[in-house]
Scaffold this motif. Sequence first.
Motif, PDB file in Angstrom:
ATOM      1  N   LEU A 146      34.526   5.824  11.096  1.00  0.00           N
ATOM      2  CA  LEU A 146      35.081   5.299   9.844  1.00  0.00           C
ATOM      3  C   LEU A 146      34.177   5.631   8.662  1.00  0.00           C
ATOM      4  CD1 LEU A 146      36.373   1.743  10.854  1.00  0.00           C
ATOM      5  CD2 LEU A 146      37.762   3.731  10.241  1.00  0.00           C
ATOM      6  N   ASP A 147      32.879   5.432   8.820  1.00  0.00           N
ATOM      7  CA  ASP A 147      31.953   5.683   7.717  1.00  0.00           C
ATOM      8  C   ASP A 147      31.784   7.172   7.446  1.00  0.00           C
ATOM      9  OD1 ASP A 147      31.551   3.024   7.160  1.00  0.00           O
ATOM     10  OD2 ASP A 147      29.780   2.843   8.427  1.00  0.00           O
ATOM     11  N   TRP A 194      35.035   8.012   5.175  1.00  0.00           N
ATOM     12  CA  TRP A 194      34.971   7.456   3.821  1.00  0.00           C
ATOM     13  C   TRP A 194      34.209   6.137   3.901  1.00  0.00           C
ATOM     14  CZ3 TRP A 194      35.328   9.714  -0.569  1.00  0.00           C
ATOM     15  CH2 TRP A 194      35.647   9.047  -1.762  1.00  0.00           C
ATOM     16  N   TYR A 238      33.517   3.198   2.837  1.00  0.00           N
ATOM     17  CA  TYR A 238      33.835   2.047   1.992  1.00  0.00           C
ATOM     18  C   TYR A 238      34.521   0.984   2.851  1.00  0.00           C
ATOM     19  CZ  TYR A 238      32.685   4.967  -1.992  1.00  0.00           C
ATOM     20  OH  TYR A 238      32.021   5.761  -2.898  1.00  0.00           O
ATOM     21  N   LEU A 267      37.798  -1.254   2.187  1.00  0.00           N
ATOM     22  CA  LEU A 267      39.168  -0.771   2.404  1.00  0.00           C
ATOM     23  C   LEU A 267      39.811  -1.412   3.629  1.00  0.00           C
ATOM     24  CD1 LEU A 267      38.658   3.016   1.687  1.00  0.00           C
ATOM     25  CD2 LEU A 267      40.465   1.639   0.657  1.00  0.00           C
ATOM     26  N   ASP A 268      39.002  -1.821   4.591  1.00  0.00           N
ATOM     27  CA  ASP A 268      39.534  -2.297   5.867  1.00  0.00           C
ATOM     28  C   ASP A 268      40.236  -3.643   5.753  1.00  0.00           C
ATOM     29  OD1 ASP A 268      38.322  -0.032   6.793  1.00  0.00           O
ATOM     30  OD2 ASP A 268      36.624  -1.062   7.715  1.00  0.00           O
ATOM     31  N   ARG A 309      41.395   5.123   5.398  1.00  0.00           N
ATOM     32  CA  ARG A 309      40.169   5.714   4.850  1.00  0.00           C
ATOM     33  C   ARG A 309      40.360   7.199   4.554  1.00  0.00           C
ATOM     34  NH1 ARG A 309      34.403   3.114   6.366  1.00  0.00           N
ATOM     35  NH2 ARG A 309      35.062   1.042   7.047  1.00  0.00           N
ATOM     36  N   ARG A 310      41.093   7.903   5.403  1.00  0.00           N
ATOM     37  CA  ARG A 310      41.376   9.315   5.127  1.00  0.00           C
ATOM     38  C   ARG A 310      42.178   9.467   3.835  1.00  0.00           C
ATOM     39  NH1 ARG A 310      42.946  10.714  11.354  1.00  0.00           N
ATOM     40  NH2 ARG A 310      40.876  11.432  12.053  1.00  0.00           N
ATOM     41  N   THR A 318      40.421   2.957  -3.778  1.00  0.00           N
ATOM     42  CA  THR A 318      39.243   2.366  -3.151  1.00  0.00           C
ATOM     43  C   THR A 318      38.804   1.149  -3.948  1.00  0.00           C
ATOM     44  OG1 THR A 318      38.478   4.503  -2.279  1.00  0.00           O
ATOM     45  CG2 THR A 318      36.840   2.748  -2.478  1.00  0.00           C
TER      46      THR A 318
END
Length: 258
Positions: free
Chosen positions: A149-150, A153, A155, A158-159, A210-211, A220
């Motif tokens: 995930l990191d 992106w 951040y 976002l999750d 994230r993509r 974001t």
Amino acid sequence: MSTHTAAATTSHLLHRLAEERATGALMRDHGTLFLEDGRVVHAESPATPGIDVLLTAGGRLAPEGWQEAVNRAGARRAVGRFLVESGRLADGELEICHLGAVFDAAFFALAPSSGPSRFRSGATHWMGPVRSVSADAVERETVRRRELLDTVWPYPALDTAPVVPRPAAPGQSVTPRQRALLAAADGTRTPAALAWLLGRPAFHTLLEVRRLAAMGLVQTPYEPPPPAPSTLPGWVTQVASPDVALLRRLRDALEATL
């Protein structure tokens, strides 16, 4: 307790239970791992759709067929075996879907958390045995997913924030799965809500969000930077209360010399 310490404590507990070949439920704030003889046999989390949603939302299994399996085999903890023996699912098909659901829920159940971990010895799940996974494999996959995930992106906000689509640039294209996710994102639904709505694994939904954010197609959330540490000596930042009487005497002495 810091999130790093909590994660380390949970990891230690999980490995200890595996070494002891324990059977029961390891319960955490964001999910539960079910162990049998020290191996993970099932996992569930309120953050991710369960195997029932993954099977029925995609049309592989009719909701009525799933409900019948639960009604007829849930009390004897043999829902998985019933689905295969009744011909509703092939053995390998059930295993693949079940493993996906286990790793998906484990990702959230093992997330760093300030809450305590509790183990309920002897507890079992109504799904029954399908395929077990070692505690080491579950932990490795959980760490790999966090790092992925990191890498895409970095951040984390976002999750859990509502997914807010942004207009595509001229000529910018997306995959059919991304298009369906963006169409369902109404600015109020979080990635978890979208996963439930679309019947997709929650981690895969986080990864897709994230993509899309990296592509500029999802907003974001703003994350204020942490306050910079003070570079001044400690004695400078420790301001004592002024001595009012002393200040008045100094003022009077200065005025007398003018």
